[in-house]
Write a protein that holds these residues in place. Structure first.
Motif, PDB file in Angstrom:
ATOM      1  N   LYS A 191       1.045  -1.404   0.026  1.00 50.01           N
ATOM      2  CA  LYS A 191      -0.006   0.108   0.135  1.00 50.01           C
ATOM      3  C   LYS A 191       0.791   1.300   0.060  1.00 50.01           C
ATOM      4  CE  LYS A 191      -4.135  -2.224   2.163  1.00 50.01           C
ATOM      5  NZ  LYS A 191      -4.709  -2.238   3.300  1.00 50.01           N
ATOM      6  N   ASN A 192       1.781   1.308   0.856  1.00 51.99           N
ATOM      7  CA  ASN A 192       2.644   2.549   0.893  1.00 51.99           C
ATOM      8  C   ASN A 192       3.450   2.640  -0.514  1.00 51.99           C
ATOM      9  OD1 ASN A 192       2.126   2.642   3.548  1.00 51.99           O
ATOM     10  ND2 ASN A 192       4.075   1.699   4.234  1.00 51.99           N
ATOM     11  N   TYR A 193       4.036   1.376  -1.223  1.00 52.16           N
ATOM     12  CA  TYR A 193       4.482   1.653  -2.636  1.00 52.16           C
ATOM     13  C   TYR A 193       3.464   2.254  -3.576  1.00 52.16           C
ATOM     14  CZ  TYR A 193       6.699  -0.307  -6.804  1.00 52.16           C
ATOM     15  OH  TYR A 193       7.243  -0.423  -7.986  1.00 52.16           O
ATOM     16  N   LEU A 194       2.135   1.705  -3.516  1.00 52.71           N
ATOM     17  CA  LEU A 194       1.222   2.259  -4.561  1.00 52.71           C
ATOM     18  C   LEU A 194       0.796   3.788  -4.209  1.00 52.71           C
ATOM     19  CD1 LEU A 194      -1.202  -0.715  -4.629  1.00 52.71           C
ATOM     20  CD2 LEU A 194       0.407  -0.057  -6.524  1.00 52.71           C
ATOM     21  N   SER A 195       1.074   4.043  -2.781  1.00 52.44           N
ATOM     22  CA  SER A 195       0.752   5.448  -2.459  1.00 52.44           C
ATOM     23  C   SER A 195       1.642   6.398  -3.088  1.00 52.44           C
ATOM     24  CB  SER A 195       0.719   5.616  -1.094  1.00 52.44           C
ATOM     25  OG  SER A 195      -0.355   4.880  -0.623  1.00 52.44           O
ATOM     26  N   VAL A 196       3.182   6.102  -3.073  1.00 50.48           N
ATOM     27  CA  VAL A 196       4.204   6.924  -3.597  1.00 50.48           C
ATOM     28  C   VAL A 196       3.946   6.835  -4.954  1.00 50.48           C
ATOM     29  CG1 VAL A 196       5.574   6.784  -1.366  1.00 50.48           C
ATOM     30  CG2 VAL A 196       6.066   5.486  -3.264  1.00 50.48           C
ATOM     31  N   LEU A 197       3.691   5.837  -5.619  1.00 52.38           N
ATOM     32  CA  LEU A 197       3.574   5.774  -6.903  1.00 52.38           C
ATOM     33  C   LEU A 197       2.606   6.871  -7.564  1.00 52.38           C
ATOM     34  CD1 LEU A 197       3.879   1.938  -8.043  1.00 52.38           C
ATOM     35  CD2 LEU A 197       5.512   3.758  -8.416  1.00 52.38           C
ATOM     36  N   ILE A 198       1.329   6.831  -6.929  1.00 55.29           N
ATOM     37  CA  ILE A 198       0.207   7.612  -7.327  1.00 55.29           C
ATOM     38  C   ILE A 198       0.655   9.134  -6.972  1.00 55.29           C
ATOM     39  CG2 ILE A 198      -1.852   8.386  -6.422  1.00 55.29           C
ATOM     40  CD1 ILE A 198      -2.299   5.451  -5.715  1.00 55.29           C
ATOM     41  N   LYS A 199       1.616   9.188  -5.992  1.00 57.30           N
ATOM     42  CA  LYS A 199       1.893  10.774  -5.737  1.00 57.30           C
ATOM     43  C   LYS A 199       3.073  11.212  -6.780  1.00 57.30           C
ATOM     44  CE  LYS A 199       0.609  11.116  -1.107  1.00 57.30           C
ATOM     45  NZ  LYS A 199       1.430  11.446   0.381  1.00 57.30           N
ATOM     46  N   TYR A 200       3.864  10.404  -7.060  1.00 49.93           N
ATOM     47  CA  TYR A 200       5.182  10.902  -7.844  1.00 49.93           C
ATOM     48  C   TYR A 200       5.614  10.155  -8.867  1.00 49.93           C
ATOM     49  CZ  TYR A 200       5.524  12.296  -2.801  1.00 49.93           C
ATOM     50  OH  TYR A 200       5.003  13.002  -1.611  1.00 49.93           O
ATOM     51  N   PHE A 201       4.794   9.126  -9.432  1.00 51.76           N
ATOM     52  CA  PHE A 201       5.300   8.657 -10.581  1.00 51.76           C
ATOM     53  C   PHE A 201       4.892   9.468 -11.831  1.00 51.76           C
ATOM     54  CE2 PHE A 201       5.013   5.870 -14.446  1.00 51.76           C
ATOM     55  CZ  PHE A 201       6.105   5.061 -14.128  1.00 51.76           C
ATOM     56  N   PRO A 202       5.894   9.739 -12.641  1.00 49.88           N
ATOM     57  CA  PRO A 202       5.370  10.560 -13.989  1.00 49.88           C
ATOM     58  C   PRO A 202       4.631   9.955 -14.778  1.00 49.88           C
ATOM     59  CG  PRO A 202       7.949   9.864 -14.048  1.00 49.88           C
ATOM     60  CD  PRO A 202       7.125   9.466 -12.598  1.00 49.88           C
ATOM     61  N   SER A 203       3.342  10.298 -14.965  1.00 53.75           N
ATOM     62  CA  SER A 203       2.384   9.319 -15.420  1.00 53.75           C
ATOM     63  C   SER A 203       1.547   9.859 -16.928  1.00 53.75           C
ATOM     64  CB  SER A 203       1.100   9.248 -14.432  1.00 53.75           C
ATOM     65  OG  SER A 203       0.486  10.364 -14.555  1.00 53.75           O
ATOM     66  N   ASN A 204       1.187   9.008 -17.732  1.00 53.14           N
ATOM     67  CA  ASN A 204       0.199   9.272 -18.814  1.00 53.14           C
ATOM     68  C   ASN A 204      -1.114   9.458 -18.060  1.00 53.14           C
ATOM     69  OD1 ASN A 204      -1.146   6.777 -18.317  1.00 53.14           O
ATOM     70  ND2 ASN A 204      -0.330   5.855 -20.318  1.00 53.14           N
ATOM     71  N   TYR A 205      -2.025   9.990 -18.855  1.00 51.62           N
ATOM     72  CA  TYR A 205      -3.087  10.489 -18.316  1.00 51.62           C
ATOM     73  C   TYR A 205      -4.061   9.031 -17.719  1.00 51.62           C
ATOM     74  CZ  TYR A 205      -6.342   8.888 -21.734  1.00 51.62           C
ATOM     75  OH  TYR A 205      -6.969   8.205 -22.734  1.00 51.62           O
TER      76      TYR A 205
END
Length: 648
Positions: free
Chosen positions: A359-373
């Protein structure tokens, strides 16, 4: 006839034009094959039996032999370094194949994922022994890798002895030490064709006797047993006071101590064969003559240790090539995809600390991963599915990830290959390099102020990285070294976001420094201290120490500007890569003066879908018009001919 040909040709051209879209899609799909190695670490030229999802259970279950199986991952650097040792072991015990078979299965292959998950493979490489006549429910017994091929062979012998003591392996040569003080018991049920019985006297912790027995068990007319120094009555009766010693017994209670100068496996084996030759024995074997242990290799070579005894490091990767000091979108995407769709699902049960780490891993990905839309909705949906769960299996998580991808797709670009992380001489670099790249990007984006909410915990990203490596990263030695380094270098004592960026950079360079002394499995990507002077001339002082102010600037520039090479519209529609979320991608490297691919069109999937539908509709209308025109001409011609016949 010409009208018919015209219609056929027109139909063919239209279908070909429409089909071109699907052909392009197929070609793009085939590119995914570059993610996984075309072949694992072993092939038909090795003595290692290659297993896969199709033949694993049919081979291992209910087998008349034992199986020693290496579960490995072809991207794992330690697995690459371990492979020569495993091949050497397989060659060394190739003559034991009617007793135990040496095999391997590549868990990096998606087709093999269910097998590796079912057998609870949590790190690589993992060795498991499967007993004779193993049941379908058997999970195998983990065998220690040890430091070298000698240790693995000894651990295997321990397991084989345990098999015989438990009543299995009745058709094998007896490798359990002889306990009786009377040699007459040795000759019970021994065929008259056997004229000589050899005893290897050794210390209780020795494996020499078992090795010689297994090496020569196919030689007809010979029996060999081991005797430990604990069997004092037998030692006194034969007058053995030196260990190890080799004794040959005759049927008439005669015995002779054979001279052996070196207590080595091949020396004892040679002494037995020489005695049989001089005594006129026929050295035929139960099968084609075997020379197990390949006298030239394992026991006689001191150079079997180099790969397995070197200190290993976490997340092998490097920053090396002067032409590839870019942050490529595809490397980030490939790492994220492999992480969520392959590595995390390898865990049989995700609960407790593992669930919180995920859950922590997914949370930081949601916040900081440079994403497509669509990456953000995908990650949000995946985390939402886990929100109220305390436990989930790896198989179920894989299903959840696939369903989330289906609900919000397209999530990924569809172009599946490594860019800066592509290996030149091996398969080990791609994913670990991509993971390092993703981790650096997350720390830089935290530092640059991305993310939801007011929290700016400097340890937020590093803590999630720590949890992921501890609970999900497959290379056990790599994970252990990373955790040791995290404790030694104070990962959880990082005081601010800038220090978090530099902490990960220092850790990465420590890994590269340690790996730089090893023989490279990827010679095109040597492990170096980065950044190189060519990329950041001011990052070092004149005395070659680091100027960390300049290093920080370099890291922020590198990991905030993404190269979109090889990614084309309409496969990837980006909203946020290197700039704030409200801006489109305008990736310009000011220091290098290089303008990279820019996506300035405001196309959406809906827009593109409309275009495709209009294209197909236009093609269909064209086909119908062509058919109508051709039919009309044919009809008129028939009427004209009919009138001609009428006049006649």
């Amino acid at each position: 006839m010409r009208s018919y040909e015209f219609v056929v040709k027109t139909l063919f051209l239209c279908i070909f034009a429409i089909g071109g879209v699907k052909l392009a899609a197929i070609g793009e799909s085939d590119a995914y094959q570059s993610l996984a190695p075309a072949q694992g670490l072993y092939n038909s030229s090795d003595d290692v039996i290659v297993l896969n999802a199709n033949n694993f259970k049919t081979s291992v279950n209910a087998s008349a032999t034992g199986w020693l199986v290496e579960f490995y991952n072809s991207w794992c650097g330690f697995c690459h370094r371990f492979a020569p040792t495993w091949k050497e072991l397989a060659r060394d015990v190739s003559g034991w194949r009617d007793v135990v078979k040496v095999a391997a299965i590549d868990c990096a292959d998606d087709d093999n994922t269910p097998i590796c998950r079912e057998y609870e493979i949590m790190h690589y490489p993992m060795l498991k022994y499967f007993s004779v006549m193993a049941s379908p429910t058997s999970m195998g017994i983990e065998v220690e890798k040890g430091k070298d091929v000698y240790a693995i062979r000894h651990n295997l012998i321990d397991r084989l002895r345990k098999e015989q003591q438990d009543g299995r392996g009745s058709t094998w040569p007896n490798i359990v030490p002889y306990r009786s003080g009377d040699v007459k018991n040795l000759w019970r049920n021994v065929p008259e064709t056997v004229k000589h019985y050899f005893l290897v006297f050794e210390k209780p912790d020795s494996y020499l006797g078992a090795e010689v027995i297994l090496d020569l068990h196919k030689v007809e007319g010979v029996r060999i047993r081991s005797v430990t120094s604990d069997n004092e009555p037998l030692g006194l009766m034969i007058n053995v006071n030196k260990f190890p010693s080799l004794v040959v017994l005759g049927r008439g209670d005669s015995h002779k101590i054979l001279p052996v100068k070196t207590p080595a496996r091949e020396v004892f084996r040679g002494a037995i064969l020489d005695f049989l030759k001089t005594s006129g024995s026929n050295l035929t074997t139960s099968e084609e003559a075997s020379s197990p242990g390949s006298t030239s290799s394992t026991t006689s070579s001191p150079n079997l240790r180099p790969d397995s005894t070197r200190e290993q490091d976490p997340l092998e990767g490097s920053k090396s090539s002067p032409t590839e000091d870019d942050l490529f979108w595809l490397d980030l995407e490939m790492a994220l995809r492999y992480s969520l769709f392959h590595e995390v699902p390898m865990t049989k049960s995700i609960h407790g600390e593992k669930m919180q780490a995920l859950k922590n891993y997914l949370s930081v990905l949601i916040k900081y991963f440079p994403s497509n839309y669509n990456i953000l909705p995908f990650l949000d949906l995946l985390l939402e599915k886990l929100k109220d769960l305390e436990e989930v299996s790896g198989r179920e998580f894989s299903r959840m990830a696939r369903l989330a991808e289906e609900e919000v797709k397209p999530v990924f670009s569809g172009v599946k290959k490594w860019m800066a992380c592509v290996p030149v001489g091996g398969n080990s670099r791609g994913y670990p390099c991509g993971l390092w790249t993703m981790f650096h990007t997350l720390t830089v984006r935290l530092n640059d102020g991305f993310g939801k909410g007011p929290s700016r915990d400097p340890k937020e990203v590093l803590g999630a990285i720590h949890g992921y490596v501890k609970n999900f990263f497959g290379c056990a030695d790599c994970s252990r070294h990373f955790l040791e380094m995290a404790a030694r270098k104070g990962l959880f004592q990082v005081g601010n976001r800038t220090e978090g960026v530099l902490w990960l950079w220092r850790a990465h360079n420590e890994v590269n420094r340690r790996l730089s002394s090893e023989e490279s499995k990827d010679p095109g990507r040597m492990k170096v201290q980065y950044p190189l002077d060519i990329h950041c001339p001011r990052c070092r002082f004149d005395n070659r120490t680091w100027n960390e102010v300049e290093v920080l600037g370099y890291l922020k520039r590198k990991y905030s500007t993404i190269n979109m090479a090889e990614v084309e519209l309409p496969s990837l529609l980006l909203e946020d890569i290197s700039s704030p979320r409200q801006e489109r991608l305008v990736a310009v490297n000011e220091d290098k003066g290089v303008t990279r691919k820019k996506i300035g069109w405001d196309f959406t999937i809906f827009d593109i879908s409309i275009c495709v539908m209009l294209y197909i509709a236009s093609a269909a209308i064209l086909v119908l018009v062509c058919i109508k025109f051709a039919v009309k001409r044919t009809y008129k011609k028939k009427i004209h001919v009919h009138h001609l016949f009428g006049r006649v």
